[in-house]
Scaffold this motif. Structure first.
Motif, PDB file in Angstrom:
ATOM      1  N   ASP A  23     -13.541   3.163   6.881  1.00 24.62           N
ATOM      2  CA  ASP A  23     -12.794   3.425   5.638  1.00 24.62           C
ATOM      3  C   ASP A  23     -11.628   4.377   5.915  1.00 24.62           C
ATOM      4  O   ASP A  23     -10.529   4.222   5.370  1.00 24.62           O
TER       5      ASP A  23
ATOM      6  N   GLU B  99      -1.575  11.986  -1.884  1.00 20.28           N
ATOM      7  CA  GLU B  99      -2.467  10.968  -2.467  1.00 20.28           C
ATOM      8  C   GLU B  99      -3.592  10.636  -1.504  1.00 20.28           C
ATOM      9  O   GLU B  99      -4.758  10.525  -1.897  1.00 20.28           O
ATOM     10  N   TYR B 100      -3.233  10.472  -0.244  1.00 21.61           N
ATOM     11  CA  TYR B 100      -4.251  10.095   0.749  1.00 21.61           C
ATOM     12  C   TYR B 100      -5.201  11.248   1.056  1.00 21.61           C
ATOM     13  O   TYR B 100      -6.399  11.033   1.264  1.00 21.61           O
TER      14      TYR B 100
ATOM     15  N   ASP C 154      -4.153   3.213   7.654  1.00 19.56           N
ATOM     16  CA  ASP C 154      -3.248   2.056   7.599  1.00 19.56           C
ATOM     17  C   ASP C 154      -2.508   2.016   6.259  1.00 19.56           C
ATOM     18  O   ASP C 154      -1.322   1.699   6.196  1.00 19.56           O
ATOM     19  N   GLY C 155      -3.244   2.317   5.201  1.00 20.34           N
ATOM     20  CA  GLY C 155      -2.628   2.314   3.876  1.00 20.34           C
ATOM     21  C   GLY C 155      -1.543   3.366   3.775  1.00 20.34           C
ATOM     22  O   GLY C 155      -0.469   3.132   3.204  1.00 20.34           O
TER      23      GLY C 155
ATOM     24  N   ASP D 156       2.303   2.589   2.826  1.00 18.11           N
ATOM     25  CA  ASP D 156       2.960   3.177   1.655  1.00 18.11           C
ATOM     26  C   ASP D 156       4.180   3.987   2.060  1.00 18.11           C
ATOM     27  O   ASP D 156       5.200   3.995   1.384  1.00 18.11           O
TER      28      ASP D 156
ATOM     29  N   GLU E 271     -19.193   2.831   8.976  1.00 18.67           N
ATOM     30  CA  GLU E 271     -18.478   2.330   7.791  1.00 18.67           C
ATOM     31  C   GLU E 271     -17.536   3.395   7.247  1.00 18.67           C
ATOM     32  O   GLU E 271     -16.401   3.111   6.871  1.00 18.67           O
TER      33      GLU E 271
ATOM     34  N   GLU F 133     -12.005  13.098  -2.016  1.00 18.89           N
ATOM     35  CA  GLU F 133     -12.917  12.488  -2.986  1.00 18.89           C
ATOM     36  C   GLU F 133     -13.948  11.603  -2.283  1.00 18.89           C
ATOM     37  O   GLU F 133     -15.107  11.541  -2.691  1.00 18.89           O
ATOM     38  N   ARG F 134     -13.489  10.932  -1.242  1.00 18.06           N
ATOM     39  CA  ARG F 134     -14.375   9.966  -0.568  1.00 18.06           C
ATOM     40  C   ARG F 134     -15.443  10.665   0.271  1.00 18.06           C
ATOM     41  O   ARG F 134     -16.590  10.266   0.285  1.00 18.06           O
ATOM     42  N   TYR F 135     -15.032  11.726   0.987  1.00 16.96           N
ATOM     43  CA  TYR F 135     -15.971  12.328   1.939  1.00 16.96           C
ATOM     44  C   TYR F 135     -16.479  13.711   1.540  1.00 16.96           C
ATOM     45  O   TYR F 135     -17.359  14.258   2.209  1.00 16.96           O
ATOM     46  N   GLY F 136     -15.885  14.267   0.518  1.00 10.45           N
ATOM     47  CA  GLY F 136     -16.366  15.571   0.053  1.00 10.45           C
ATOM     48  C   GLY F 136     -15.567  16.731   0.640  1.00 10.45           C
ATOM     49  O   GLY F 136     -14.810  16.583   1.604  1.00 10.45           O
TER      50      GLY F 136
ATOM     51  N   LEU G 212      -7.561  11.307  -1.703  1.00 12.05           N
ATOM     52  CA  LEU G 212      -8.510  10.194  -1.548  1.00 12.05           C
ATOM     53  C   LEU G 212      -9.580  10.564  -0.519  1.00 12.05           C
ATOM     54  O   LEU G 212     -10.774  10.333  -0.729  1.00 12.05           O
TER      55      LEU G 212
ATOM     56  N   MET H  60      -8.867   2.572   7.440  1.00 15.76           N
ATOM     57  CA  MET H  60      -8.148   1.781   6.436  1.00 15.76           C
ATOM     58  C   MET H  60      -7.204   2.669   5.618  1.00 15.76           C
ATOM     59  O   MET H  60      -6.085   2.287   5.292  1.00 15.76           O
ATOM     60  N   MET H  61      -7.681   3.864   5.323  1.00 12.56           N
ATOM     61  CA  MET H  61      -6.807   4.803   4.607  1.00 12.56           C
ATOM     62  C   MET H  61      -5.560   5.091   5.446  1.00 12.56           C
ATOM     63  O   MET H  61      -4.449   5.177   4.926  1.00 12.56           O
TER      64      MET H  61
END
Lengths: 564, 213
Positions: free
Chosen positions: B121, B170-171, B127-128, B132, B117, B177-180, B174, B124-125
């Motif tokens: 994620d 930004e990514y 792709d985002g 952007d 998972e 923050e998400r994974y440390g 992200l 997905m980041m």
């Protein structure tokens, strides 16, 4: 006065009345014993206009608003995909689970009130549905908008009713201050988390459309111009620092443009980032008696509804030129909302409690005490029980207030209550007054020293008392400062045990319902800055601390107050 | 071509390299480049249109086809890539993409001991990020076209670079923050090492590829 000038004066009065133009100037006055309940002179049309005005209060009318959350993606994020990557991200960053898993859970956390089951109920409980007669599937204050910036997508924002509707013993009352809103906290959270979420990731994780993604990006961009601060305790509002901090981020020009410059970057931190200036919004049913606005009476001119829009939109990072244009083009909506707010009536004790809970003779004795000690600041209330043959009328009629003799011009008094709120106004009034939009609105902010002694209609459900909520009930209000409760809990109002009927307010000490202790952000500690429970004692104690009233007189006074 | 291409940038390192892009009207809009990069013609996105703004397979920083260079008055611009060269570049991108996929999956699942998972994620980041970046580029083009007319030329500007870095920032934030912090450091090292390798292997006439995210 000469005949000519007298004629001119009466002509101008007639003209003002016939065209229903309210006097929003600094010179405005309300003749003693009169009100501005029908401020535009709608006459028989007022009930219809009021209902339409309430719709605007329930559904935020400003479609150029800076902050909108794409509604469908948010709903999807909360309800449909428990294992959503965005949820995983937010929970990781917040280091805790979100406290809710659906939209209603979020509305509940925000403190939004429930719509009544029937929009046709009468009296103070009448609240129209903004969804063409059908009860909305969301709560009061939640506003679902389509705007020129995103005509094909629905955005969620929050309206006046978020803070200006409240629940008392399970009943929703329009115009009552919400005792448990988390609107400011919502901004703080938005400021903290939304900038971390890139727009592309948001779109993919929430299955948003491109227009919704653009809405999200616009909100994210506007959030850069928003300054927010958490209230010290649930029930208080940080709108004043919110506006001040947001304005502080913007340019010095007449429209406070959102253009970063070095001089903005070099500005020192604003005092209100740390200086507590929390207060609560005032109930709407007092507007009709007043000529200046806010708890400190610092808005001395201008329509308070326009000021409300301006403050809210500065706090939402909105372009002020767009806002000014919106105001100029939407005078009808503004007028209806203003008319509705001014026409709001205070609830009566007997709307909630049985007749057996009233001791009318005690209340009459309390009236004497009130007129000796409180009238000078809070006005005089003409009760129907003083009319000839009143005893033949039903109790409900006898206990009604027939007329209120408040002040022609709303006063501000310093009775020693916590000064931080009024002191804070000084830090940004200049910036507000010089805005072009303020000049167009003719709104003027003048810092005061003290607070408005409010009219006291419906005082029994306006607890906790003082501008900063620092006194849980009227028994505590009548105590010496040192005897007043140091802490209490800003609980809900759903059932009988949530309310102290003798003291008219929150139960304190051992009477606090046990389940209230779970909510840590509801613990009111009067030892914190800005939350002091000082002042307003001179009517009860002399300089040496000797009581001016017996306990019986205080009890009578409370019996009278509860019937205002 | 797979999604990773989005995260690959062609670093335009030819001296005084200028980038040409084709936007709304390919033969007329002149986009300066050492390698011509076409942006597909696209519709303005609507609420119902959930497809990406730009067909990203063709615009993730690397073209499928070489776009013709228009008859620009500036005759000194380099020639467009031949079809063979474009195919070659395509293959190269696919190769790097595949390898980068393997490396990142290994990092997430084996080194960092994260879950499938978590890895999804990250995808997905990625792709985002691609979306952007393309969108920001498109916005820039639209603005330029509005300001300078339908036929315009420009050099890569600080604003474009800044935009790109802002989105990347930004990514990366992200990600952190998400994974440390620890995962972020390992990921950054992997990224840096991989880009070093690509740089060493690069054929300078094709420019240098870089993985941005």
């Amino acid at each position: 006065m000469g005949l000519k000038s007298a004629l001119l004066l009466s002509l101008s009065l007639i003209s003002a009345l016939s065209f229903g133009k309210p006097d929003w100037s600094e010179n405005a006055s309300v003749p003693l014993g009169e009100t501005r309940e029908d401020i535009y002179g709608f006459g028989e049309d007022l009930p219809r206009v009021k209902s339409e005005g309430y719709i605007h209060a329930l559904k935020w009318p400003v479609d150029v608003t800076g902050l909108l959350v794409p509604y469908e993606p948010l709903k999807f994020f909360l309800e449909e995909e428990k294992n959503n990557p965005l949820r995983r991200f937010i929970e990781r960053v917040a280091e805790s689970q979100l406290g809710y898993t659906d939209m209603d859970g979020m509305y509940g956390w925000l403190g939004l009130n429930l719509y009544p089951e029937n929009s046709q109920v009468s009296g103070v409980f009448q609240i129209p549905y903004p969804t063409r007669g059908q009860k909305p599937d969301y709560r009061m204050g939640a506003s679902l908008l389509r705007t020129p910036h995103s005509p094909n997508s629905t955005g969620l924002t929050f309206s006046c009713a978020t803070c200006h509707s409240g629940t008392f013993l399970g009943q929703t009352v329009m115009g009552l201050t919400n005792k448990r809103p988390r609107a400011n906290e919502f901004f703080v959270m938005a400021k903290k988390y939304i900038p971390m979420i890139p727009s592309g990731f948001f779109r993919l994780a929430t299955k948003a459309s491109y227009e919704e993604k653009a809405m999200f990006k616009r909100t994210k961009d506007n959030l850069k111009w928003v300054g927010s601060v958490s209230p010290q305790v649930l029930g208080l509002d940080t709108s004043l620092p919110h506006v001040a901090l947001s304005l502080h981020k913007r340019g010095d020009d007449a429209y406070a443009s959102k253009k970063w410059s070095r001089s903005i970057g070099r500005r020192p931190r604003h005092k209100l980032e740390t200086f507590v200036a929390d207060s609560k919004p005032m109930p709407w049913w007092n507007l009709k008696y007043k000529t200046r606005w806010l708890s400190d009476g610092s808005i001395v001119a201008g329509n308070p509804i326009l000021t409300n829009f301006l403050w809210n939109e500065i706090g939402r990072g909105t372009d002020l030129k767009e806002l000014e244009k919106w105001m100029q083009e939407n005078d009808e909506a503004i007028e209806k909302l203003t008319a509705a707010a001014f026409a709001t009536k205070a609830p009566h004790w007997l709307d909630f409690f049985p007749e057996s809970s009233v001791d009318i003779e005690l209340a009459k004795r309390g009236e004497i005490v009130f007129n000796e000690s409180c009238k000078k600041c809070h006005g005089r209330y003409e009760k129907r029980w003083s009319y000839p043959m009143a005893e033949l009328e039903p109790l409900r009629v006898q206990t009604q207030t027939a007329r209120v003799f408040y002040h022609e011009k709303t006063p501000v008094k310093n009775v020693g209550t916590d000064p931080q709120r009024w002191m804070a106004t000084k830090t940004f009034s200049g910036g507000l007054n010089k805005l072009q939009i303020s000049k167009w609105m003719k709104t003027v902010v003048v810092p005061q020293e003290g607070y408005v002694p409010p009219p006291l209609e419906g005082v029994f459900l306006r607890y906790p008392y003082m501008h900063n909520n620092s006194i849980p009930n009227l028994c505590a209000l009548m105590m010496r400062e040192e005897d007043r409760p140091k802490v209490f809990i800003q609980g809900p109002s759903q059932k009988a045990s949530d309310y102290d009927r003798e003291c008219l307010g929150y139960p304190v000490g051992e009477n606090i319902p046990k389940e209230w202790h779970k909510e840590r952000d509801a613990l009111f500690d009067t030892r914190k800055p800005g939350l002091r429970n000082t002042g307003h004692t001179q009517m009860f104690y002399d300089r040496d601390g000797n009581p001016r009233m017996s306990e019986d007189e205080k009890r009578a006074l409370r019996e009278y107050l509860k019937l205002l | 071509m797979k999604k990773i291409v989005a995260a690959l940038s062609l670093i335009l390192i030819l001296t005084l390299g200028v980038v040409y892009f084709f936007s709304q009207q390919p033969p007329e809009i002149l986009v300066e480049s050492d390698i011509s990069l076409p942006l597909d013609q696209e519709e303005k996105p609507t609420a119902k249109n959930k497809e990406p703004l730009v067909k990203t397979e063709d615009s993730k920083g690397a073209p499928k086809k070489a776009a013709p260079v228009s008859s620009s008055p500036k005759s000194s611009f380099p020639e467009a890539l031949s079809e063979e060269e474009v195919e070659e570049l395509d293959e190269l991108l696919a190769h790097y993409e595949e390898e980068w996929d393997k490396d990142t999956k290994n990092l997430f699942l084996n080194e960092l001991k994260l879950s499938e998972e978590d890895y999804e994620d990250y995808l997905m980041m990625r792709d985002g990020f691609e979306e952007d970046r393309v969108e920001a580029f498109q916005e820039f083009h639209n603005r330029m076209a509005q300001e300078k007319g339908s036929s315009y030329s420009y050099s890569p500007t600080a604003e474009m670079v800044e935009n790109e870095e802002r989105i990347r920032g930004e990514y990366l934030k992200l990600f952190k923050e998400r994974y440390g912090e620890e995962a972020f450091v390992k990921y950054s090292n992997l990224l840096e090492g991989y880009n070093d390798r690509i740089r060493r292997e690069a054929d300078p006439k094709h420019g240098v590829l870089r993985i941005d995210f």
